[in-house]
Scaffold this active site. Structure first.
Site, PDB file in Angstrom:
ATOM      1  N   GLU A  94       0.831  -1.199   0.000  1.00  0.00           N
ATOM      2  CA  GLU A  94       0.000   0.000   0.000  1.00  0.00           C
ATOM      3  C   GLU A  94       0.868   1.252   0.000  1.00  0.00           C
ATOM      4  O   GLU A  94       1.941   1.280   0.576  1.00  0.00           O
ATOM      5  CB  GLU A  94      -1.025   0.019   1.139  1.00  0.00           C
ATOM      6  CG  GLU A  94      -2.121   1.057   0.981  1.00  0.00           C
ATOM      7  CD  GLU A  94      -2.839   0.981  -0.373  1.00  0.00           C
ATOM      8  OE1 GLU A  94      -2.304   1.544  -1.350  1.00  0.00           O
ATOM      9  OE2 GLU A  94      -3.913   0.348  -0.462  1.00  0.00           O
ATOM     10  N   ASP A 148      -7.402  -0.369  -3.570  1.00  0.00           N
ATOM     11  CA  ASP A 148      -8.407   0.693  -3.657  1.00  0.00           C
ATOM     12  C   ASP A 148      -9.059   0.667  -5.030  1.00  0.00           C
ATOM     13  O   ASP A 148      -8.935   1.583  -5.833  1.00  0.00           O
ATOM     14  CB  ASP A 148      -7.790   2.057  -3.359  1.00  0.00           C
ATOM     15  CG  ASP A 148      -6.602   2.371  -4.263  1.00  0.00           C
ATOM     16  OD1 ASP A 148      -6.002   1.431  -4.802  1.00  0.00           O
ATOM     17  OD2 ASP A 148      -6.294   3.559  -4.444  1.00  0.00           O
TER      18      ASP A 148
END
Length: 306
Positions: A188, A263
């Site tokens: 991430e 995401d």
């Protein structure tokens, strides 16, 4: 805690279904199983069911028994944006041990997901390891062809909220040597070629038709990335050392992603931009030994991908 494949059983005793297809002619579905316990996919079932029409792969079943099935983002199980679609089931055929099978051939707009935080997928700083067999000939630089641990929120929540294998030609931080594709770690807020945002000189491209990629992370101090030709040879260690600054401890949430970044693909968001191929993969709780990873690679080579 999760094992997925469209090509073969990943347990010697497994005799369940590998995946489900849906045909466009009447929107009916059919589960695709195995030729026998511990065997290869029964591709003849798909060929018969999909004859004269188009089929898509709606779900890849978890062979571990924990129920961590991967449904496509955009399904009723995992609602997604209007641009999110299931992968076409017949894009690529191959053989495994001489038997016909089909891959999960992901193009932009395709991705699969599961919230597994209550069904065994590690969270927080718990250690885990994973591998996948992918392809070095079907890649792009879109974000992000991943397999591994991701956010349950489907948002880019924090550094360390993901712990997934990434494979593609995307050079997130710049300074990359060559054009890839590379095995990297999606932790991430970045794709890491090693222990920092600087380019790792030990990285190498994997351009073979079939590629084995591995990642393991103890959650607090150490992670390792490896890769290999899935048809021959041993694993090459790309990185085995400290986590990047700001990623210790990890903050994993326990979802499983396949084919996109974390995401991605919510009903109010966009669709996956990456391309890649998935043949098989598994995720385990704990930090696998080098010997275990070597045994996985030997098993993949022996399976005979062609």
């Amino acid at each position: 805690m999760a094992a997925h494949s469209t090509t073969r059983a990943l347990y010697a005793a497994y005799n369940g279904n590998l995946y489900q297809v849906r045909r466009s002619s009447d929107n009916t579905t059919r589960n695709i199983g195995l030729s026998g316990a511990g065997g290869t996919a029964n591709a003849a079932t798909q060929d018969s069911f999909c004859a004269g029409t188009t089929c898509v792969i709606t779900v890849v079943y978890d062979q571990s028994g924990r129920g961590n099935d991967l449904w496509y983002q955009g399904s009723s199980v995992v609602p997604g944006s209007p641009q999110s679609k299931p992968a076409v089931a017949t894009s690529e055929s191959l053989t495994v041990g001489g038997a016909k099978a089909y891959s999960l051939y992901i193009n932009p707009g395709n991705s699969y997901w599961r919230d597994g935080h209550l069904t065994g997928v590690p969270t927080g700083a718990a250690p885990e390891g994973m591998y996948m067999v992918t392809s070095g000939t079907h890649v792009n630089n879109g974000c992000c062809f991943d397999y591994g641990n991701s956010e349950t929120t489907r948002k880019a929540d924090a550094a360390g909220a993901m712990d997934a294998i990434n494979f593609g030609t995307q050079c997130w931080f710049g300074g990359c040597s060559g054009t890839g594709p590379w095995v990297q770690a999606d932790l991430e807020w970045g794709l890491f070629p090693g222990g920092s945002s600087s380019w790792n000189p030990n990285q190498r491209a994997f351009t073979s038709k079939f590629v084995t990629a591995t990642l393991k992370n103890n959650g607090t101090s150490r992670f390792a990335i490896k890769g290999s030709n899935a048809q021959s040879g041993g694993l090459y260690t790309l990185w085995d050392g400290a986590l990047p600054p700001g990623y210790s401890p990890m903050k994993k949430q326990g979802a499983i992603i396949l084919g996109s970044g974390g995401d991605c693909c919510k009903p109010d968001g966009g669709a996956n931009l990456s391309a890649g191929t998935f043949y098989e993969g598994a995720m385990v709780a704990g930090y696998p030994s080098d010997a275990t990873e070597n045994a996985v690679q030997a098993n993949v080579v022996a399976a005979g991908y062609r």
